[in-house]
Write an enzyme that holds these catalytic residues in place. Structure first.
Site, PDB file in Angstrom:
ATOM      1  N   LYS A  76      -4.610  -9.257  -5.913  1.00  0.00           N
ATOM      2  CA  LYS A  76      -3.787  -8.808  -4.781  1.00  0.00           C
ATOM      3  C   LYS A  76      -2.545  -9.693  -4.654  1.00  0.00           C
ATOM      4  O   LYS A  76      -2.630 -10.917  -4.837  1.00  0.00           O
ATOM      5  CB  LYS A  76      -4.627  -8.870  -3.503  1.00  0.00           C
TER       6      LYS A  76
ATOM      7  N   SER B 104      -5.770  -3.464   3.952  1.00  0.00           N
ATOM      8  CA  SER B 104      -4.507  -3.692   3.292  1.00  0.00           C
ATOM      9  C   SER B 104      -4.612  -3.847   1.777  1.00  0.00           C
ATOM     10  O   SER B 104      -3.617  -3.695   1.079  1.00  0.00           O
ATOM     11  CB  SER B 104      -3.853  -4.965   3.862  1.00  0.00           C
TER      12      SER B 104
ATOM     13  N   SER C 147      -9.859  -5.607   5.371  1.00  0.00           N
ATOM     14  CA  SER C 147      -9.004  -5.222   4.243  1.00  0.00           C
ATOM     15  C   SER C 147      -9.660  -5.208   2.880  1.00  0.00           C
ATOM     16  O   SER C 147      -9.039  -4.773   1.921  1.00  0.00           O
ATOM     17  CB  SER C 147      -7.778  -6.125   4.176  1.00  0.00           C
TER      18      SER C 147
HETATM   19  N1  GLN Z   1      -6.208  -3.354   9.143  1.00  0.00           N
HETATM   20  C1  GLN Z   1      -6.324  -4.646   9.746  1.00  0.00           C
HETATM   21  C2  GLN Z   1      -4.954  -5.132  10.182  1.00  0.00           C
HETATM   22  O1  GLN Z   1      -4.050  -4.402  10.018  1.00  0.00           O
HETATM   23  C3  GLN Z   1      -6.972  -5.596   8.830  1.00  0.00           C
HETATM   24  C4  GLN Z   1      -6.080  -6.122   7.793  1.00  0.00           C
HETATM   25  C5  GLN Z   1      -6.722  -7.136   6.928  1.00  0.00           C
HETATM   26  O2  GLN Z   1      -7.937  -7.280   6.875  1.00  0.00           O
HETATM   27  N2  GLN Z   1      -5.876  -7.878   6.273  1.00  0.00           N
HETATM   28  O3  GLN Z   1      -4.788  -6.202  10.680  1.00  0.00           O
END
Ligand code: GLN
Length: 510
Positions: free
Chosen positions: A92, A167, A191
């Site tokens: 990532k 994400s 995420s």
């Molecule tokens: N969807 C969540 C956010 O937007 C989690 C994102 C994540 O785990 N990085 O914060």
């Protein structure tokens, strides 16, 4: 009839193999690491124009690493010594890999190239993995669909009109589309687990402190944790045992011994107690998701687990607490991107103007929204009302879990309330997007571990005339106590082995 997943590996391309299958073949000299990396590169060539999981990759460098692994194998190194020797793993875009771009899905880092390896990358290298590619993500890991990337929208390999989750959408899609054998992601509020569920792969978020965050660009430091995506539970266990362990450069990493997760997958879950939180069976739960979870729970009971209803009474406050804590920490962490230290710089008449012009040009809408929200909840008049209160709620949520774990070995929930949604469906409605994290955020708030394992599909249908909906993957989430990865991996593995259709692949009719 052959058992699902038990079919030989002969009829599959190298890039479709699991880590355990590939390492077996590498050890016997049946395939080379070069061939494995080349198979992934060929698959990227074939499908990534449509999937767009990768932001960049360096084929020559990846093949050179593979040649190094092949030489080590020829010289007699074994997978007992280096468990991932020759295995291609993609990363990532917010984990530092020396000499490679590090953009975090954002424009603000410009042409920044990482001068060092993250701790997890050092560990992967020591284990012999071939590290390649930068995987797309929501900008600074803020999002649930990968639509917040400054570069491109990643598509779900099961239906390219849909999002892969976020994400870490690139990390999930790349594994689902067999563009790599495994990948790394990060999970601040879901995420890893959410995109794993929506793309039909396994994703594990370790307990807070299990894996070093050194070299992970911070979003919300008290919630962030690195984990992995894999094609099956055993592979996830194999990668986690490489990643996990204390690191003096991350003071929040914990000096607990790392179990041999992959060796301990013995299938015995008889007598284990699983909790079904009543607060998670909410109204907005898609009927197909509900059915799949109920079937999975029945299956776990058939395997000898005792399933009991439990209560996590502060569940309804988890999203609110998460979005206050995460934005507060993000507003502080992202202050370093000021046009002075790294990447993009938009000149201005004075430093303040340079700073605001750079940030104005470099950050996308969601990142700005969160910086504003985070600055607001930390400001002097509102600190007590929002931030401090969210921290108190955080303690209550953690206590809910710790209390539940006095009676159960793991907690079973859906990973997401629905299967993958359409690209564009929620991108104009941040609140709807935040709600898609409803089942995942609490684990980060509480610091516990969680895994998502595929547990079936939605029924394919014709919801709108002329636009058939293909079947879409559904994920089962297992939550475990802090440093209880061993237990959730064991349960997930037992479930996976007993479930049908586990080796199904996305059609990728592009
Ligand atoms: N969807 C969540 C956010 O937007 C989690 C994102 C994540 O785990 N990085 O914060």
């Amino acid at each position: 009839m052959p058992q699902p997943g038990a079919a030989g590996t002969e009829d599959r391309m190298i890039n479709q193999l699991t880590i355990s299958e590939l390492t077996r073949k590498l050890a016997r000299g049946e395939v080379s690491s070069r061939a494995a990396v080349q198979a992934c590169l060929d698959q990227i060539q074939r499908v990534d124009g449509h999937i767009r999981a990768f932001l960049s990759y360096d084929s020559a460098e990846a093949l050179a690493q593979a040649d190094g692994a092949d030489r080590a194998l020829a010289a007699g190194q074994t997978h007992a010594q280096r468990p991932l020797l020759g295995v291609p793993v993609a990363i990532k875009d917010l984990i530092a890999v020396k000499g490679h771009p590090l953009n975090c899905g954002s424009k603000i880092l410009g042409k920044f190239v990482s001068p060092y390896d993250a701790a997890v990358i050092e560990r992967l290298r020591a284990a012999g993995a071939v590290i390649f590619g930068r995987l797309n993500m929501d900008e600074f890991a803020m999002g649930s669909s990968t639509e917040n990337s400054a570069f491109e929208v990643t598509r779900n390999p099961w239906d390219t009109s849909r999002i892969p989750g976020g994400s870490s959408g690139g990390s999930a899609a790349a594994v689902a589309a067999d563009e790599c054998i495994a990948s790394l992601g990060s999970d601040t509020g879901g995420s890893i687990r959410q995109p794993a569920a929506l793309c039909g792969v396994v994703g594990i978020k370790p307990s807070y402190g299990r894996v070093s965050r050194y070299g992970l660009v911070a979003f919300a430091s008290s919630l962030d944790q690195i984990g992995c995506f894999a094609k099956d539970v055993r592979d996830a266990a194999m990668v986690l045992e490489v990643l996990a362990g204390v690191d003096p450069r991350d003071s929040t990493s914990v000096p607990q011994p790392v179990p041999h997760y992959s060796v301990d997958l013995n299938g015995a879950i008889k007598g284990m107690k699983l909790g079904l939180p009543r607060e998670y069976m909410i109204g907005g739960l898609d009927p197909d998701v509900k059915d799949a979870i109920e079937n999975a729970v029945r299956q776990l009971a058939k395997l000898g687990a005792e399933v009991v209803e439990i209560s996590l009474p502060h569940t309804e406050y988890a999203i609110a607490a998460y979005y206050i804590i995460a934005t507060a920490e993000a507003s502080a962490n992202l202050a370093r991107f000021d046009g002075i230290r790294y990447g993009l710089r938009v000149e201005g008449g004075d430093p303040i103007e340079l700073y605001s012009r750079t940030r104005g040009a470099g950050f996308g809408a969601e990142v700005k929204r969160r910086i504003i929200l985070g600055t607001y909840v930390l400001s002097s008049g509102y600190y007590d009302a929002y931030y401090l209160r969210a921290q108190k709620v955080r303690t209550l949520i953690r206590q809910d879990f710790l209390k539940a774990f006095q009676n159960v070995d793991a907690i079973v929930t859906p990973t997401t309330p629905t299967a993958a949604f359409k690209v564009g469906e929620k991108s104009d409605d941040p609140l709807q997007m935040y709600l898609s994290d409803i089942f995942t955020v609490a684990a980060n708030v509480a610091g516990i571990c969680g895994i998502s394992v595929p547990c079936g599909f939605t029924s394919a249908g014709d919801s709108e005339p002329g636009t058939p909906t293909p079947k879409l993957p559904i994920g089962l989430q297992l939550l475990g106590k802090p440093f209880g990865e061993e237990t959730i991996l064991k349960i997930a593995h037992a479930y996976e082995q007993s479930a049908s259709r586990r080796s199904e692949k996305p059609p990728l009719t592009l």
